[in-house]
Design a protein around this motif. Structure first.
Motif, PDB file in Angstrom:
ATOM      1  N   ALA A 190       0.830  -1.214   0.039  1.00 41.53           N
ATOM      2  CA  ALA A 190      -0.049  -0.007   0.056  1.00 41.53           C
ATOM      3  C   ALA A 190       0.836   1.243   0.006  1.00 41.53           C
ATOM      4  O   ALA A 190       2.087   1.191   0.256  1.00 41.53           O
ATOM      5  N   ALA A 191       0.210   2.171  -0.606  1.00 43.48           N
ATOM      6  CA  ALA A 191       1.058   3.427  -0.602  1.00 43.48           C
ATOM      7  C   ALA A 191       0.232   4.625   0.154  1.00 43.48           C
ATOM      8  O   ALA A 191      -1.073   4.580   0.509  1.00 43.48           O
ATOM      9  N   PRO A 192       0.923   5.583   0.687  1.00 41.84           N
ATOM     10  CA  PRO A 192       0.356   6.805   1.626  1.00 41.84           C
ATOM     11  C   PRO A 192      -0.856   7.328   0.582  1.00 41.84           C
ATOM     12  O   PRO A 192      -0.606   7.458  -0.642  1.00 41.84           O
ATOM     13  N   GLY A 193      -2.100   7.374   1.350  1.00 41.52           N
ATOM     14  CA  GLY A 193      -3.184   8.001   0.609  1.00 41.52           C
ATOM     15  C   GLY A 193      -4.201   6.896  -0.173  1.00 41.52           C
ATOM     16  O   GLY A 193      -5.014   7.118  -0.803  1.00 41.52           O
ATOM     17  N   GLY A 194      -3.807   5.473  -0.007  1.00 46.30           N
ATOM     18  CA  GLY A 194      -4.400   4.588  -0.665  1.00 46.30           C
ATOM     19  C   GLY A 194      -5.140   3.794   0.055  1.00 46.30           C
ATOM     20  O   GLY A 194      -5.654   4.358   1.043  1.00 46.30           O
ATOM     21  N   THR A 195      -5.461   2.722   0.076  1.00 42.83           N
ATOM     22  CA  THR A 195      -6.390   1.894   0.871  1.00 42.83           C
ATOM     23  C   THR A 195      -5.841   0.754   1.743  1.00 42.83           C
ATOM     24  O   THR A 195      -6.533  -0.194   2.089  1.00 42.83           O
ATOM     25  N   GLY A 196      -4.646   0.943   2.063  1.00 43.56           N
ATOM     26  CA  GLY A 196      -3.896   0.022   3.204  1.00 43.56           C
ATOM     27  C   GLY A 196      -4.402  -0.011   4.296  1.00 43.56           C
ATOM     28  O   GLY A 196      -4.451  -1.364   4.766  1.00 43.56           O
ATOM     29  N   ALA A 197      -5.296   0.776   4.825  1.00 45.15           N
ATOM     30  CA  ALA A 197      -5.998   0.579   6.130  1.00 45.15           C
ATOM     31  C   ALA A 197      -7.441   0.241   6.200  1.00 45.15           C
ATOM     32  O   ALA A 197      -7.873  -0.162   6.906  1.00 45.15           O
ATOM     33  N   ALA A 198      -7.677  -0.246   4.896  1.00 45.36           N
ATOM     34  CA  ALA A 198      -9.032  -0.603   4.499  1.00 45.36           C
ATOM     35  C   ALA A 198      -8.980  -2.030   4.294  1.00 45.36           C
ATOM     36  O   ALA A 198      -8.060  -2.700   3.926  1.00 45.36           O
ATOM     37  N   LYS A 199      -9.885  -2.813   4.787  1.00 50.48           N
ATOM     38  CA  LYS A 199      -9.873  -4.362   4.690  1.00 50.48           C
ATOM     39  C   LYS A 199     -10.614  -4.694   3.220  1.00 50.48           C
ATOM     40  O   LYS A 199     -12.009  -4.955   3.450  1.00 50.48           O
ATOM     41  N   THR A 200     -10.101  -4.365   2.326  1.00 47.04           N
ATOM     42  CA  THR A 200     -10.854  -4.524   0.934  1.00 47.04           C
ATOM     43  C   THR A 200      -9.859  -5.507  -0.036  1.00 47.04           C
ATOM     44  O   THR A 200      -8.854  -5.939   0.252  1.00 47.04           O
ATOM     45  N   GLY A 201     -10.731  -6.516  -0.387  1.00 51.29           N
ATOM     46  CA  GLY A 201      -9.945  -7.370  -1.487  1.00 51.29           C
ATOM     47  C   GLY A 201      -8.773  -7.206  -2.407  1.00 51.29           C
ATOM     48  O   GLY A 201      -7.988  -7.896  -2.587  1.00 51.29           O
ATOM     49  N   GLY A 202      -8.743  -5.886  -2.693  1.00 49.56           N
ATOM     50  CA  GLY A 202      -7.815  -5.307  -3.648  1.00 49.56           C
ATOM     51  C   GLY A 202      -6.613  -5.565  -3.197  1.00 49.56           C
ATOM     52  O   GLY A 202      -5.432  -5.553  -3.699  1.00 49.56           O
ATOM     53  N   ASN A 203      -6.145  -5.138  -1.968  1.00 49.51           N
ATOM     54  CA  ASN A 203      -5.140  -5.175  -1.290  1.00 49.51           C
ATOM     55  C   ASN A 203      -4.361  -6.733  -1.106  1.00 49.51           C
ATOM     56  O   ASN A 203      -3.392  -6.875  -1.293  1.00 49.51           O
ATOM     57  N   TYR A 204      -5.485  -7.407  -1.040  1.00 50.39           N
ATOM     58  CA  TYR A 204      -4.999  -8.874  -0.900  1.00 50.39           C
ATOM     59  C   TYR A 204      -4.747  -9.366  -2.322  1.00 50.39           C
ATOM     60  O   TYR A 204      -3.734 -10.293  -2.381  1.00 50.39           O
ATOM     61  N   ALA A 205      -5.418  -9.147  -3.441  1.00 48.71           N
ATOM     62  CA  ALA A 205      -4.910  -9.512  -4.497  1.00 48.71           C
ATOM     63  C   ALA A 205      -3.529  -9.160  -5.032  1.00 48.71           C
ATOM     64  O   ALA A 205      -2.944  -9.651  -5.700  1.00 48.71           O
ATOM     65  N   ALA A 206      -3.184  -7.689  -4.658  1.00 47.46           N
ATOM     66  CA  ALA A 206      -1.913  -7.298  -4.943  1.00 47.46           C
ATOM     67  C   ALA A 206      -0.795  -7.923  -4.027  1.00 47.46           C
ATOM     68  O   ALA A 206       0.378  -7.837  -4.767  1.00 47.46           O
ATOM     69  N   SER A 207      -1.356  -8.554  -3.318  1.00 49.13           N
ATOM     70  CA  SER A 207      -0.153  -9.439  -2.498  1.00 49.13           C
ATOM     71  C   SER A 207       0.144 -10.896  -2.846  1.00 49.13           C
ATOM     72  O   SER A 207       0.903 -11.577  -2.527  1.00 49.13           O
ATOM     73  N   LEU A 208      -0.761 -11.325  -3.749  1.00 51.68           N
ATOM     74  CA  LEU A 208      -0.570 -12.794  -4.316  1.00 51.68           C
ATOM     75  C   LEU A 208       0.596 -12.903  -5.054  1.00 51.68           C
ATOM     76  O   LEU A 208       1.277 -13.886  -5.052  1.00 51.68           O
ATOM     77  N   VAL A 209       0.925 -12.003  -5.981  1.00 52.79           N
ATOM     78  CA  VAL A 209       2.368 -12.545  -6.598  1.00 52.79           C
ATOM     79  C   VAL A 209       3.616 -12.278  -5.824  1.00 52.79           C
ATOM     80  O   VAL A 209       4.399 -13.365  -5.746  1.00 52.79           O
ATOM     81  N   PRO A 210       3.723 -11.284  -4.916  1.00 48.11           N
ATOM     82  CA  PRO A 210       4.925 -11.527  -3.930  1.00 48.11           C
ATOM     83  C   PRO A 210       4.766 -12.601  -3.091  1.00 48.11           C
ATOM     84  O   PRO A 210       5.880 -13.136  -2.600  1.00 48.11           O
ATOM     85  N   GLN A 211       3.451 -13.001  -2.747  1.00 50.60           N
ATOM     86  CA  GLN A 211       3.328 -14.228  -1.963  1.00 50.60           C
ATOM     87  C   GLN A 211       3.903 -15.349  -2.580  1.00 50.60           C
ATOM     88  O   GLN A 211       4.443 -16.314  -1.946  1.00 50.60           O
ATOM     89  N   ALA A 212       3.688 -15.646  -3.987  1.00 54.10           N
ATOM     90  CA  ALA A 212       3.850 -16.941  -4.538  1.00 54.10           C
ATOM     91  C   ALA A 212       5.573 -16.649  -4.943  1.00 54.10           C
ATOM     92  O   ALA A 212       6.144 -17.870  -4.846  1.00 54.10           O
ATOM     93  N   GLU A 213       6.085 -15.460  -5.041  1.00 52.44           N
ATOM     94  CA  GLU A 213       7.503 -15.259  -4.862  1.00 52.44           C
ATOM     95  C   GLU A 213       8.136 -15.749  -3.807  1.00 52.44           C
ATOM     96  O   GLU A 213       9.102 -16.570  -3.671  1.00 52.44           O
ATOM     97  N   ALA A 214       7.452 -15.638  -2.554  1.00 52.26           N
ATOM     98  CA  ALA A 214       7.982 -15.883  -1.334  1.00 52.26           C
ATOM     99  C   ALA A 214       7.997 -17.406  -1.176  1.00 52.26           C
ATOM    100  O   ALA A 214       9.084 -17.992  -0.869  1.00 52.26           O
ATOM    101  N   ILE A 215       7.182 -18.123  -1.541  1.00 49.35           N
ATOM    102  CA  ILE A 215       6.715 -19.403  -1.657  1.00 49.35           C
ATOM    103  C   ILE A 215       7.946 -20.154  -2.561  1.00 49.35           C
ATOM    104  O   ILE A 215       8.553 -21.122  -1.971  1.00 49.35           O
ATOM    105  N   ALA A 216       8.223 -19.567  -3.790  1.00 49.46           N
ATOM    106  CA  ALA A 216       9.196 -19.946  -4.634  1.00 49.46           C
ATOM    107  C   ALA A 216      10.454 -19.833  -3.967  1.00 49.46           C
ATOM    108  O   ALA A 216      11.432 -20.701  -4.182  1.00 49.46           O
ATOM    109  N   GLN A 217      10.792 -18.927  -2.965  1.00 52.54           N
ATOM    110  CA  GLN A 217      11.987 -18.888  -2.436  1.00 52.54           C
ATOM    111  C   GLN A 217      11.975 -19.778  -1.204  1.00 52.54           C
ATOM    112  O   GLN A 217      12.997 -19.521  -0.219  1.00 52.54           O
ATOM    113  N   GLY A 218      11.198 -20.344  -0.991  1.00 45.67           N
ATOM    114  CA  GLY A 218      11.332 -21.245   0.157  1.00 45.67           C
ATOM    115  C   GLY A 218      10.864 -20.721   1.450  1.00 45.67           C
ATOM    116  O   GLY A 218      10.898 -21.143   2.705  1.00 45.67           O
TER     117      GLY A 218
END
Length: 360
Positions: A190-218
């Motif tokens: 999230a960025a300042p002024g964005g939706t980081g403090a809201a519990k909205t699905g888009g925040n979690y969708a944006a985390s899926l690629v880096p989460q997959a990257e994390a899993i690929a790194q063990g």
């Protein structure tokens, strides 16, 4: 508002339900019913509250949520107590955060008493789905989305609120073990002024690629840095962080609008202070994290959230290498906070704050 109850025509048999909740995993076993409330601006707002059989939702292809992502949700749990009753943990805080998310996403607020009644009815209706296992609970997912059919960029005028229940076990398959986390270099949550403090699905969708990257790194989880300097630690994909230091202080990143204000986080702040620890909500850099871990100044790191409760962080990895926190295991403070929080939730430890609400 009165809730209409619609009987389920073919509820799950006792045998099938008992088999499903014996080892439910997390987020895949759902109960028979759901609670729904509709909103239509032209009809004065909220109406048509129902407890009804869980089933598919009919949506027009032009429904606003499918095109402009007006959607918010909450995560809660119902806990079993030794006397056979069920309880919620700080449900009023979930109702308040739900409405804070609604305001940020230009959606109508749901009166807190209506939110709480919907959750209570959902639990009472499907209480028999509580898993009879250690760590078992009923995970509660209240959510709201825009279902007005139109193609135009403006807040919708029609919404649906739903409460679903899922019988769950432990969030991590291996139980409570230290997790290894990956420091995202190319992505931010999230960025300042964005939706980081809201519990909205888009925040979690944006985390899926880096989460997959994390899993690929063990690794088990990804940790995000701030969007401006790529220096300050913010949170994991779905959990807040605490850093326990040798000098008796505990640091947690401050709520500046880019971090979700976790209810478990807020509870831990209070509980840690009751233990005599100095809790500071202040920026904590990735450089400081590494240096304090390597020098021994950082004793423990813990992640927290409704789903995983309190989880130790053992190792932090990035393209420049990795470092271990303490001995890489579960620290004393982390273990104590987890035990105490779970004890309060399940009614085995005194609730000094009035956080627990009995519902059945």
């Amino acid at each position: 508002m009165q809730f209409e109850t619609i009987p389920h025509p073919s509820p799950t048999s006792d045998e099938a339900r008992e088999a499903a909740i014996a080892d439910p995993g997390f987020g895949t076993v759902f109960t028979d019913h759901m609670v729904t409330i509709d909103y239509l601006e032209s009809e004065g707002g909220w109406h048509s509250a129902q407890v009804c059989p869980r089933g598919p939702i009919t949506l027009d292809p032009a429904a606003s949520v499918l095109h402009y992502a007006q959607e918010i949700f909450e995560g809660m749990k119902a806990y079993a107590h030794a006397d056979g009753g069920l309880a919620l943990f700080r449900p009023e805080a979930n109702a308040q955060r739900f409405n804070a998310s609604a305001r940020r996403m230009a959606m109508p607020e749901l009166p807190e008493d209506m939110f709480l009644e919907a959750v209570r009815l959902a639990i009472e209706t499907d209480a028999k789905w509580m898993p009879p296992i250690e760590g078992g609970s009923l995970y509660i997912r209240p959510f709201m989305f825009a279902n007005e059919a139109f193609l135009g960029v403006r807040p919708a005028r029609q919404y649906k609120f739903i409460v679903l229940l899922s019988a769950v076990g432990n969030y991590f398959k291996g139980g409570v073990n230290p997790v290894k986390i990956w420091v995202s270099q190319d992505y931010v949550r999230a960025a300042p002024g964005g939706t980081g403090a809201a519990k909205t699905g888009g925040n979690y969708a944006a985390s899926l690629v880096p989460q997959a990257e994390a899993i690929a790194q063990g690794c088990d989880q990804v940790v995000f840095l701030d969007a401006v300097e790529k220096r300050w630690v913010e949170e994991l994909g779905g959990m807040n962080l605490f850093f326990v230091r040798r000098d008796g202080s505990v640091i947690t990143p401050p709520l500046t609008g880019t971090i979700l204000p976790g209810i478990t986080r807020d509870s831990l702040v209070a509980m840690l202070r009751e233990e005599g620890l100095e809790v500071r909500e202040e920026p904590y850099s990735i450089t400081q994290w590494r240096e304090e871990a390597e020098s021994g100044e950082l004793l423990e790191c813990m992640a927290c959230g409704t789903a995983a409760v309190v989880t130790p962080v053992g190792t932090v990895a990035s393209p420049t290498g990795e470092f271990t926190i303490g001995a890489g295991g579960t620290g004393q403070i982390t273990a104590k906070m987890r035990e105490r929080l779970i004890g309060v939730q399940h009614g085995t430890i005194e609730d000094r704050h009035g956080w627990v609400t009995r519902i059945a």
